[in-house]
Scaffold this motif. Sequence first.
Motif, PDB file in Angstrom:
ATOM      1  N   ALA A 192       0.817  -1.209   0.000  1.00  0.00           N
ATOM      2  CA  ALA A 192       0.000   0.000   0.000  1.00  0.00           C
ATOM      3  C   ALA A 192       0.855   1.264   0.000  1.00  0.00           C
ATOM      4  O   ALA A 192       0.506   2.268  -0.637  1.00  0.00           O
ATOM      5  CB  ALA A 192      -0.930  -0.005   1.211  1.00  0.00           C
ATOM      6  N   GLY A 193       1.988   1.227   0.697  1.00  0.00           N
ATOM      7  CA  GLY A 193       2.861   2.394   0.717  1.00  0.00           C
ATOM      8  C   GLY A 193       3.485   2.695  -0.628  1.00  0.00           C
ATOM      9  O   GLY A 193       3.796   3.841  -0.941  1.00  0.00           O
ATOM     10  N   GLY A 194       3.660   1.652  -1.454  1.00  0.00           N
ATOM     11  CA  GLY A 194       4.288   1.845  -2.757  1.00  0.00           C
ATOM     12  C   GLY A 194       3.322   2.225  -3.855  1.00  0.00           C
ATOM     13  O   GLY A 194       3.744   2.721  -4.902  1.00  0.00           O
ATOM     14  N   VAL A 195       2.020   1.982  -3.653  1.00  0.00           N
ATOM     15  CA  VAL A 195       1.015   2.298  -4.690  1.00  0.00           C
ATOM     16  C   VAL A 195      -0.157   3.031  -4.043  1.00  0.00           C
ATOM     17  O   VAL A 195      -1.277   2.526  -3.967  1.00  0.00           O
ATOM     18  CB  VAL A 195       0.533   1.029  -5.421  1.00  0.00           C
ATOM     19  N   PRO A 196       0.064   4.264  -3.584  1.00  0.00           N
ATOM     20  CA  PRO A 196      -1.000   4.986  -2.878  1.00  0.00           C
ATOM     21  C   PRO A 196      -2.204   5.322  -3.750  1.00  0.00           C
ATOM     22  O   PRO A 196      -3.265   5.672  -3.227  1.00  0.00           O
ATOM     23  CB  PRO A 196      -0.289   6.263  -2.404  1.00  0.00           C
ATOM     24  N   ASP A 197      -2.050   5.218  -5.085  1.00  0.00           N
ATOM     25  CA  ASP A 197      -3.152   5.547  -5.986  1.00  0.00           C
ATOM     26  C   ASP A 197      -3.960   4.332  -6.409  1.00  0.00           C
ATOM     27  O   ASP A 197      -4.823   4.427  -7.287  1.00  0.00           O
ATOM     28  CB  ASP A 197      -2.612   6.254  -7.232  1.00  0.00           C
ATOM     29  N   ASP A 198      -3.709   3.176  -5.836  1.00  0.00           N
ATOM     30  CA  ASP A 198      -4.424   1.956  -6.212  1.00  0.00           C
ATOM     31  C   ASP A 198      -5.800   1.955  -5.541  1.00  0.00           C
ATOM     32  O   ASP A 198      -5.938   1.612  -4.364  1.00  0.00           O
ATOM     33  CB  ASP A 198      -3.615   0.725  -5.802  1.00  0.00           C
ATOM     34  N   ARG A 199      -6.829   2.321  -6.305  1.00  0.00           N
ATOM     35  CA  ARG A 199      -8.176   2.438  -5.746  1.00  0.00           C
ATOM     36  C   ARG A 199      -8.715   1.103  -5.266  1.00  0.00           C
ATOM     37  O   ARG A 199      -9.355   1.014  -4.208  1.00  0.00           O
ATOM     38  CB  ARG A 199      -9.115   3.042  -6.789  1.00  0.00           C
ATOM     39  N   LEU A 200      -8.479   0.038  -6.041  1.00  0.00           N
ATOM     40  CA  LEU A 200      -8.993  -1.269  -5.655  1.00  0.00           C
ATOM     41  C   LEU A 200      -8.363  -1.762  -4.355  1.00  0.00           C
ATOM     42  O   LEU A 200      -9.031  -2.381  -3.521  1.00  0.00           O
ATOM     43  CB  LEU A 200      -8.759  -2.275  -6.776  1.00  0.00           C
ATOM     44  N   LEU A 201      -7.069  -1.490  -4.188  1.00  0.00           N
ATOM     45  CA  LEU A 201      -6.410  -1.887  -2.951  1.00  0.00           C
ATOM     46  C   LEU A 201      -6.966  -1.098  -1.771  1.00  0.00           C
ATOM     47  O   LEU A 201      -7.189  -1.649  -0.689  1.00  0.00           O
ATOM     48  CB  LEU A 201      -4.897  -1.683  -3.070  1.00  0.00           C
ATOM     49  N   ALA A 202      -7.196   0.198  -1.981  1.00  0.00           N
ATOM     50  CA  ALA A 202      -7.768   1.022  -0.913  1.00  0.00           C
ATOM     51  C   ALA A 202      -9.157   0.521  -0.524  1.00  0.00           C
ATOM     52  O   ALA A 202      -9.509   0.477   0.663  1.00  0.00           O
ATOM     53  CB  ALA A 202      -7.835   2.480  -1.358  1.00  0.00           C
ATOM     54  N   GLU A 203      -9.952   0.125  -1.520  1.00  0.00           N
ATOM     55  CA  GLU A 203     -11.283  -0.412  -1.228  1.00  0.00           C
ATOM     56  C   GLU A 203     -11.188  -1.727  -0.468  1.00  0.00           C
ATOM     57  O   GLU A 203     -11.984  -1.989   0.443  1.00  0.00           O
ATOM     58  CB  GLU A 203     -12.046  -0.611  -2.538  1.00  0.00           C
ATOM     59  N   GLN A 204     -10.226  -2.552  -0.835  1.00  0.00           N
ATOM     60  CA  GLN A 204     -10.042  -3.824  -0.134  1.00  0.00           C
ATOM     61  C   GLN A 204      -9.671  -3.590   1.324  1.00  0.00           C
ATOM     62  O   GLN A 204     -10.220  -4.245   2.234  1.00  0.00           O
ATOM     63  CB  GLN A 204      -8.954  -4.639  -0.821  1.00  0.00           C
ATOM     64  N   ILE A 205      -8.764  -2.665   1.567  1.00  0.00           N
ATOM     65  CA  ILE A 205      -8.356  -2.365   2.945  1.00  0.00           C
ATOM     66  C   ILE A 205      -9.529  -1.804   3.733  1.00  0.00           C
ATOM     67  O   ILE A 205      -9.736  -2.152   4.906  1.00  0.00           O
ATOM     68  CB  ILE A 205      -7.169  -1.386   2.936  1.00  0.00           C
ATOM     69  N   GLY A 206     -10.327  -0.959   3.095  1.00  0.00           N
ATOM     70  CA  GLY A 206     -11.506  -0.424   3.762  1.00  0.00           C
ATOM     71  C   GLY A 206     -12.513  -1.508   4.108  1.00  0.00           C
ATOM     72  O   GLY A 206     -13.089  -1.516   5.208  1.00  0.00           O
ATOM     73  N   GLU A 207     -12.712  -2.438   3.188  1.00  0.00           N
ATOM     74  CA  GLU A 207     -13.640  -3.543   3.438  1.00  0.00           C
ATOM     75  C   GLU A 207     -13.172  -4.402   4.605  1.00  0.00           C
ATOM     76  O   GLU A 207     -13.961  -4.737   5.503  1.00  0.00           O
ATOM     77  CB  GLU A 207     -13.764  -4.403   2.176  1.00  0.00           C
ATOM     78  N   LEU A 208     -11.892  -4.750   4.598  1.00  0.00           N
ATOM     79  CA  LEU A 208     -11.372  -5.584   5.677  1.00  0.00           C
ATOM     80  C   LEU A 208     -11.430  -4.853   7.019  1.00  0.00           C
ATOM     81  O   LEU A 208     -11.709  -5.473   8.056  1.00  0.00           O
ATOM     82  CB  LEU A 208      -9.933  -5.999   5.360  1.00  0.00           C
ATOM     83  N   SER A 209     -11.170  -3.559   7.012  1.00  0.00           N
ATOM     84  CA  SER A 209     -11.220  -2.784   8.256  1.00  0.00           C
ATOM     85  C   SER A 209     -12.632  -2.749   8.832  1.00  0.00           C
ATOM     86  O   SER A 209     -12.815  -2.752  10.062  1.00  0.00           O
ATOM     87  CB  SER A 209     -10.725  -1.354   8.000  1.00  0.00           C
ATOM     88  N   MET A 210     -13.644  -2.718   7.950  1.00  0.00           N
ATOM     89  CA  MET A 210     -15.032  -2.675   8.405  1.00  0.00           C
ATOM     90  C   MET A 210     -15.524  -4.044   8.861  1.00  0.00           C
ATOM     91  O   MET A 210     -16.258  -4.156   9.842  1.00  0.00           O
ATOM     92  CB  MET A 210     -15.933  -2.149   7.282  1.00  0.00           C
ATOM     93  N   LYS A 211     -15.119  -5.100   8.163  1.00  0.00           N
ATOM     94  CA  LYS A 211     -15.670  -6.423   8.427  1.00  0.00           C
ATOM     95  C   LYS A 211     -14.878  -7.232   9.438  1.00  0.00           C
ATOM     96  O   LYS A 211     -15.400  -8.196  10.002  1.00  0.00           O
ATOM     97  CB  LYS A 211     -15.769  -7.218   7.124  1.00  0.00           C
TER      98      LYS A 211
END
Length: 297
Positions: A192-211
Amino acid sequence: MDTPAQLGDFLRTRRARLQPEDVGLVAFGARRRVPGLRREELAQLAGVSVAYYTRLEQGQSGNASDGVLDAIARALRLSEDEQAHLRNLARPARTKRRAAPRPECARPATRALIAAVEGVAAVALDRRNDVLAWNPLGHALLAGHLDFDGPDRPGERPNLSRMLFLDPHTRELYPRWDEEARRAVASLRVVAGGVPDDRLLAEQIGELSMKSPEFAALWSRHPVHKCAFGTKHFHHPLVGAMELSFEAMALPDDSGQRVLLYGAEPGSASEAALRLLATLTGGRVPSGVAAMPAARR
């Protein structure tokens, strides 16, 4: 992802794990309102002004020099992976606006290589840990309860991170689940630190953080480690306990894809279990993938 906020979180977690006496400082003040080093103490150790360090931690200084970042890394006693992560967050690469991401796929040569491997569980992954391809043993080891052809359907692809935190079958596969979870989050932080513009990765992290409260708690601690090789313990429902070594080999391009290999020590009980598991898979090869020809002797 909000890179300045990530930088601040990272620096604060690293300050919190050090005490003044750990770095040769005399603590001042009767009461410390924050755990670990204060900003002014870290600034003193790194040889920068408190105002400058504060701006950096708040994401307001995007042109920190190598010397400053090196000094902060030394003061915080960062590992090699953590130092690289600090640089990624402090000076994120400028990227052009990208079109909507397309589903990734494994190259035919990668698929053929994975299909040809015997006695070793092999899985091709993208940087988000989506499974792009696997050989029969890789499927049997990690996800025998899922459809073998799932990786060929982008909308249904297994994702190792989601499986680890959200799939009860996968959770039971790891007798040392806490250790595996820490390793997974630390590795995902590096990506995540190397690809801060990866929208799909950001969504995945958000999903895991919520669930997953467990993922959210680990993510907040900002662990950082590449985890490219090592040993993992499994308790497979078909063959029982196994201790397997793993290697993650990055493919020679900028896609972030890699091949993950699992093997056992020759002559060990784990090798016997892995061979039994290979026998139980039936030696199936994915449709449309030709096995690589054996080398001539």
